[in-house]
Scaffold this motif. Structure first.
Motif, short mmCIF file in Angstrom:
data_model
loop_
_atom_site.label_atom_id
_atom_site.label_comp_id
_atom_site.label_asym_id
_atom_site.label_seq_id
_atom_site.Cartn_x
_atom_site.Cartn_y
_atom_site.Cartn_z
N ARG A 144 0.83 -1.21 0.00
CA ARG A 144 0.00 0.00 0.00
C ARG A 144 0.87 1.26 0.00
NH1 ARG A 144 -2.79 -1.26 4.04
NH2 ARG A 144 -4.45 -2.29 2.84
N GLN A 145 1.92 1.25 0.77
CA GLN A 145 2.83 2.39 0.82
C GLN A 145 3.47 2.64 -0.56
OE1 GLN A 145 5.61 1.50 3.95
NE2 GLN A 145 4.04 1.54 5.55
N ILE A 191 2.19 1.82 -3.49
CA ILE A 191 1.16 2.30 -4.42
C ILE A 191 0.85 3.78 -4.16
CG2 ILE A 191 -1.26 2.05 -5.11
CD1 ILE A 191 -0.93 -0.97 -4.37
N LEU A 192 0.71 4.14 -2.89
CA LEU A 192 0.40 5.53 -2.55
C LEU A 192 1.56 6.46 -2.90
CD1 LEU A 192 -1.38 5.03 0.90
CD2 LEU A 192 -2.44 5.63 -1.29
N ASP A 218 1.53 7.43 -6.53
CA ASP A 218 0.53 8.47 -6.78
C ASP A 218 0.20 8.60 -8.26
OD1 ASP A 218 -1.27 10.48 -6.14
OD2 ASP A 218 0.24 12.07 -6.30
N SER A 237 -2.27 6.70 -11.63
CA SER A 237 -3.20 5.69 -12.15
C SER A 237 -2.76 5.20 -13.53
CB SER A 237 -4.62 6.28 -12.24
OG SER A 237 -4.63 7.42 -13.08
N ILE A 253 2.07 1.71 -12.69
CA ILE A 253 1.62 0.65 -11.77
C ILE A 253 2.32 -0.67 -12.08
CG2 ILE A 253 -0.37 -0.74 -11.06
CD1 ILE A 253 -2.08 1.76 -11.47
N ALA A 288 -3.67 -3.84 -7.06
CA ALA A 288 -3.28 -2.48 -6.66
C ALA A 288 -4.50 -1.64 -6.29
CB ALA A 288 -2.50 -1.81 -7.78
N ALA A 289 -5.56 -1.73 -7.09
CA ALA A 289 -6.76 -0.93 -6.81
C ALA A 289 -7.40 -1.31 -5.49
CB ALA A 289 -7.76 -1.11 -7.95
N LYS A 309 -5.00 -0.36 -2.43
CA LYS A 309 -4.95 1.09 -2.26
C LYS A 309 -6.16 1.60 -1.49
CE LYS A 309 -4.81 5.44 -4.86
NZ LYS A 309 -4.77 6.05 -6.21
N ASN A 310 -7.34 1.01 -1.73
CA ASN A 310 -8.58 1.56 -1.19
C ASN A 310 -9.19 0.78 -0.04
OD1 ASN A 310 -9.26 3.86 -3.16
ND2 ASN A 310 -8.80 2.16 -4.54
N HIS A 328 -8.54 8.30 1.87
CA HIS A 328 -7.28 9.04 1.63
C HIS A 328 -7.52 10.54 1.77
CE1 HIS A 328 -5.55 5.27 0.34
NE2 HIS A 328 -6.53 5.11 -0.54
#
Length: 503
Positions: free
Chosen positions: A317-318, A320-321, A324, A326, A331, A460-461, A464-465, A503
């Motif tokens: 997650r870190q 992916i964030l 920053d 899409s 990715i 990833a999606a 991330k969420n 986020h």
């Protein structure tokens, strides 16, 4: 009056003599001297096959490999010839490289036709070469990259991930919406759930074996045997409608690319043959099912791994964030996401094994010597036309002699620089990732890029969420008809805790 008793007796004697000669010849052959799985573990009529099917994917193959080595035999169901299981890397590479010598088992062809038609998976020899040449443009790097989604609780991932992959493959394959709310999408998803339940039953295990022994049975007027799959009906219906329209010369979906290639083939004076409409539709169907069903199973099991390894999930997650972005290219290039994808594919291949039949005599080289029942040690395996082999993907991907004592553990770090993996030439061969999932050689999976991209983008999606939490449920993997998660014996069931991240 003619007596048929002597004729019958003579016929029976001839059959018995033929069987005895065949049995003795087999036992004296090198194949008949290969190590064999414990006979006490075999059913008198289902052989070792049922033990393989009723236990988790790869468990029995792996246990016997550790016991007997990378080349051994098992008893087959319904008194068929013994099956030879091969996970020797040199032998597997030879078989995959000689793809037109070692064809897929003809016993499965009737089933393949009913489910995904006479596309590239079904085709052999020159027909496969022809189809692969014409469908390859739809799987180029540029073609794949042109197509690129408020409450917490416990959710069954099998209700969501297949719908996501179906939506993606609908866009990539047809350039249209196959979401779960569309009539076509709902019909395919409902049929998929039915198929998973059916294939997990004893009847689902036995039916392919019976068809293999008596392929003529598929010609009988039985609805379940003569009727095409729901997905095949839906895809053909949509495809035929689109074929009646003018080809989209600018479309980037697979259907448009294949139609364009086929349509242009009509104009090329040197083109001996174009991809006819029926074959085109069957190939679209094949890619559709592979991109939808097989990939979804692997993604679900990767999410389960992440729920059980919170430190891996948080690290991903870190990453992916921090990226920053899409953008698909960004990715796909994330190193930790790439390592997780490779590790997930390694541990969760979508197929248990692949069957190959030799169409002419050959000699297979072996990396590791095999000791026969006679005490002789051999470094190669002579093969006669008609003899077959089974290659177990998970055994290749988790062999402790290759991957180390933690071969069955989920450790993405093994793929990073300085990780525990041995050099690439010691690992399985294939078009991507040093995993056996996509096979190798001329028949390697043509859609591997799309599969990898789907896994990365969906994983990833979600990470991330959402925070993924393990529910403590015991999740196992079974073939049904591809590898799917089961919980407490329930097919297509994978409960995970889902908590939204704001986020």
């Amino acid at each position: 009056m003619v007596s048929f008793a002597p004729i019958a007796a003579t016929g029976v004697s001839a059959i018995l003599l033929t069987y005895v000669v065949r049995y003795i010849s087999y036992e004296l052959s090198m194949r008949g001297k290969l190590p064999i799985a414990p006979k006490r573990e075999a059913s008198w009529w289902l052989g070792h096959d049922y033990l393989v099917a009723k236990n988790e994917v790869g468990v029995e193959y792996g246990r016997w490999t550790r016991m007997l080595g990378p080349v051994f035999r098992i008893r087959s169901a319904l008194w068929q010839d013994d099956k030879v299981i091969i996970s020797d890397h040199a032998a597997v590479k030879h078989i995959f490289d000689q793809a037109y010598t070692y064809i897929k088992s003809p016993a499965f062809q009737p089933i393949v036709v009913k489910v995904i038609g006479r596309g590239i998976v079904w085709a052999e020899g020159s027909e496969h070469k022809f189809q692969r040449t014409l469908v390859s443009p739809a799987f180029s790097i540029s073609a794949v990259k042109k197509d690129g989604s408020p409450y917490g609780g416990v959710f069954n991932m099998c209700d969501y991930i297949p719908a996501a992959t179906l939506d993606i493959i609908g866009t990539v394959g047809f350039g249209r919406d196959f979401g779960p709310e569309s009539p076509e999408g709902k019909a395919i998803l409902d049929a998929w759930h039915t198929d998973v339940t059916l294939f997990s039953s004893f009847a689902g295990f036995l039916a392919p074996i019976v068809i293999g022994v008596a392929p003529w049975i598929t010609k009988l007027p039985i609805k379940a045997l003569t009727e095409d799959s729901t997905a095949k009906k839906v895809i053909h219906q949509v495809g035929r409608k689109m074929l009646r329209e003018a080809p989209n010369l600018d479309g980037t979906d697979m259907f448009s690319i294949l139609v364009r290639e086929s349509w242009q083939g009509k104009l090329r004076p040197d083109a001996e043959r174009r991809l006819d409409d029926a074959t085109l539709l069957d190939n679209i169907l094949c890619f559709f099912m592979v991109g939808f069903e097989t990939t979804s199973g692997t993604i679900q099991l990767i999410l389960h791994d992440l729920a059980q390894h919170t430190e891996v999930q948080n690290k991903l997650r870190q990453e992916i964030l921090a990226a920053d972005s899409s953008d698909i290219g960004v990715i796909e290039s994330l190193p930790y996401l790439d390592a997780i994808t490779r590790e997930g594919l390694r541990l969760h291949p979508s197929a248990r094994d692949t069957h190959r039949i030799a169409i002419h005599d050959d000699v297979i080289p072996l990396k590791s010597p095999v000791t026969l029942s006679s005490g002789e040690t051999v470094t190669s395996l002579p093969v006669k036309a008609g003899e077959g082999f089974i290659i177990p993907f998970l055994v290749l991907n988790t062999d402790p002699s290759v991957w180390g004592p933690d071969a069955n553990a989920f450790i993405p770090e093994r793929w990073l620089e300085g990780g525990s993996n041995p050099p690439a030439d010691k690992l399985p061969h294939g078009p991507w990732g040093n995993v056996s999932n996509f096979a190798d050689g001329p028949r390697h999976c043509i859609g591997w890029r799309l599969a990898v991209q789907e896994i990365k983008l969906i994983t990833a999606a979600i990470v991330k969420n959402f925070e993924l939490k393990d529910t403590g449920a015991t999740v196992k993997k079974f073939i049904s008809p591809t590898v799917q998660p089961f919980t407490d014996g329930k097919a297509a069931h994978l409960p995970l805790g889902i908590v939204p991240i704001y986020h």
